[in-house]
Design a protein around this motif. Structure first.
Motif, short mmCIF file in Angstrom:
data_model
loop_
_atom_site.label_atom_id
_atom_site.label_comp_id
_atom_site.label_asym_id
_atom_site.label_seq_id
_atom_site.Cartn_x
_atom_site.Cartn_y
_atom_site.Cartn_z
N GLY A 35 76.66 31.27 43.99
CA GLY A 35 75.25 31.64 43.88
C GLY A 35 74.68 31.48 42.49
N SER A 36 75.53 31.27 41.52
CA SER A 36 75.08 31.08 40.14
C SER A 36 75.16 29.60 39.79
CB SER A 36 75.95 31.88 39.17
OG SER A 36 75.79 33.26 39.40
N ILE A 37 74.09 29.07 39.25
CA ILE A 37 74.03 27.65 38.89
C ILE A 37 73.91 27.52 37.38
CG2 ILE A 37 72.68 25.52 39.11
CD1 ILE A 37 71.77 26.57 41.87
N PHE A 38 74.72 26.62 36.83
CA PHE A 38 74.74 26.33 35.40
C PHE A 38 74.31 24.89 35.21
CE2 PHE A 38 77.27 24.57 31.83
CZ PHE A 38 76.74 25.34 30.81
N CYS A 39 73.30 24.66 34.42
CA CYS A 39 72.81 23.30 34.14
C CYS A 39 73.32 22.85 32.78
CB CYS A 39 71.29 23.27 34.13
SG CYS A 39 70.52 23.74 35.68
N TYR A 40 73.73 21.60 32.70
CA TYR A 40 74.14 21.06 31.40
C TYR A 40 73.85 19.57 31.36
CZ TYR A 40 78.23 18.96 33.58
OH TYR A 40 79.05 18.18 34.35
N GLY A 41 73.87 19.04 30.18
CA GLY A 41 73.67 17.62 30.02
C GLY A 41 73.65 17.21 28.58
N ILE A 42 73.74 15.91 28.39
CA ILE A 42 73.67 15.31 27.06
C ILE A 42 72.54 14.29 27.07
CG2 ILE A 42 74.91 13.91 25.36
CD1 ILE A 42 77.52 15.02 26.53
N ALA A 98 72.23 29.77 33.48
CA ALA A 98 72.48 29.33 32.11
C ALA A 98 72.27 27.82 32.00
CB ALA A 98 73.91 29.68 31.69
N CYS A 99 72.16 27.37 30.75
CA CYS A 99 71.96 25.94 30.48
C CYS A 99 72.58 25.59 29.13
CB CYS A 99 70.47 25.62 30.47
SG CYS A 99 70.08 23.91 30.06
N ALA A 100 73.31 24.47 29.10
CA ALA A 100 73.81 23.92 27.85
C ALA A 100 73.17 22.55 27.69
CB ALA A 100 75.33 23.80 27.86
N SER A 101 72.28 22.45 26.74
CA SER A 101 71.54 21.23 26.51
C SER A 101 72.01 20.62 25.19
CB SER A 101 70.04 21.55 26.46
OG SER A 101 69.30 20.44 26.09
N LEU A 102 72.74 19.53 25.27
CA LEU A 102 73.30 18.91 24.08
C LEU A 102 72.54 17.64 23.72
CD1 LEU A 102 77.03 19.23 25.14
CD2 LEU A 102 75.72 20.79 23.72
N PHE A 103 72.12 17.54 22.50
CA PHE A 103 71.44 16.36 21.96
C PHE A 103 70.17 15.99 22.74
CE2 PHE A 103 76.04 15.87 21.21
CZ PHE A 103 76.03 16.04 19.85
N SER A 104 69.41 17.00 23.12
CA SER A 104 68.14 16.73 23.79
C SER A 104 67.06 16.59 22.73
CB SER A 104 67.79 17.85 24.76
OG SER A 104 67.67 19.08 24.07
N TYR A 105 65.95 16.04 23.11
CA TYR A 105 64.86 15.80 22.18
C TYR A 105 63.72 16.76 22.45
CZ TYR A 105 67.45 11.63 21.14
OH TYR A 105 68.43 10.77 20.77
N PHE A 106 63.19 17.33 21.40
CA PHE A 106 62.06 18.24 21.56
C PHE A 106 60.81 17.47 21.94
CE2 PHE A 106 58.36 20.39 19.73
CZ PHE A 106 58.40 21.56 20.47
N ASP A 107 60.60 16.36 21.27
CA ASP A 107 59.41 15.56 21.51
C ASP A 107 59.82 14.09 21.52
OD1 ASP A 107 57.01 14.19 21.47
OD2 ASP A 107 56.11 15.41 19.90
N VAL A 108 60.06 13.56 22.71
CA VAL A 108 60.55 12.19 22.84
C VAL A 108 59.61 11.19 22.17
CG1 VAL A 108 61.14 10.36 24.48
CG2 VAL A 108 61.84 12.70 24.93
#
Length: 104
Positions: free
Chosen positions: A13-20, A40-50
């Motif tokens: 029932g708990s979903i964790f989102c992640y990505g690079i 929860a979410c682990a966002s690695l090397f994402s861009y604030f303003d593409v």
């Protein structure tokens, strides 16, 4: 999709989102929907303003970036990564032989 995932027998029932990079931005967008099962979410090397970080650094529009990025995102979203522009295309996915949508 989140409702379907949370109802599967293998999900508690708990979903964790992640990505690079691109996937990190998709994970952050998913979290922004405030679905009650996303915990929860682990966002690695994402861009604030593409646009200003990648597409027009210093205000100079990089047309080739947008052209290539559009092709890459289309290939990712349609499950045809093999058709992505170089260097991502065929040379990048050579190690994924037999994976549907990635190799021929």
């Amino acid at each position: 999709m989140l409702n379907w995932i949370s109802q599967q027998s293998w999900c508690n029932g708990s979903i964790f989102c992640y990505g690079i990079s691109y996937d990190a931005m998709a994970a952050m967008f998913t979290v922004s929907y405030k679905h009650p099962n996303v915990k929860a979410c682990a966002s690695l090397f994402s861009y604030f303003d593409v646009y200003s970080d990648l597409g027009a650094p210093g205000g100079v529009l990089l047309k080739y970036f947008f052209d290539n990025w559009n092709q890459l995102v289309h290939a990712l979203d349609s499950g045809r990564l093999i058709e992505a522009p170089p260097p991502i295309g065929a040379s990048f996915v050579a190690g994924f032989k037999g994976v549907k949508g990635v190799s021929k």
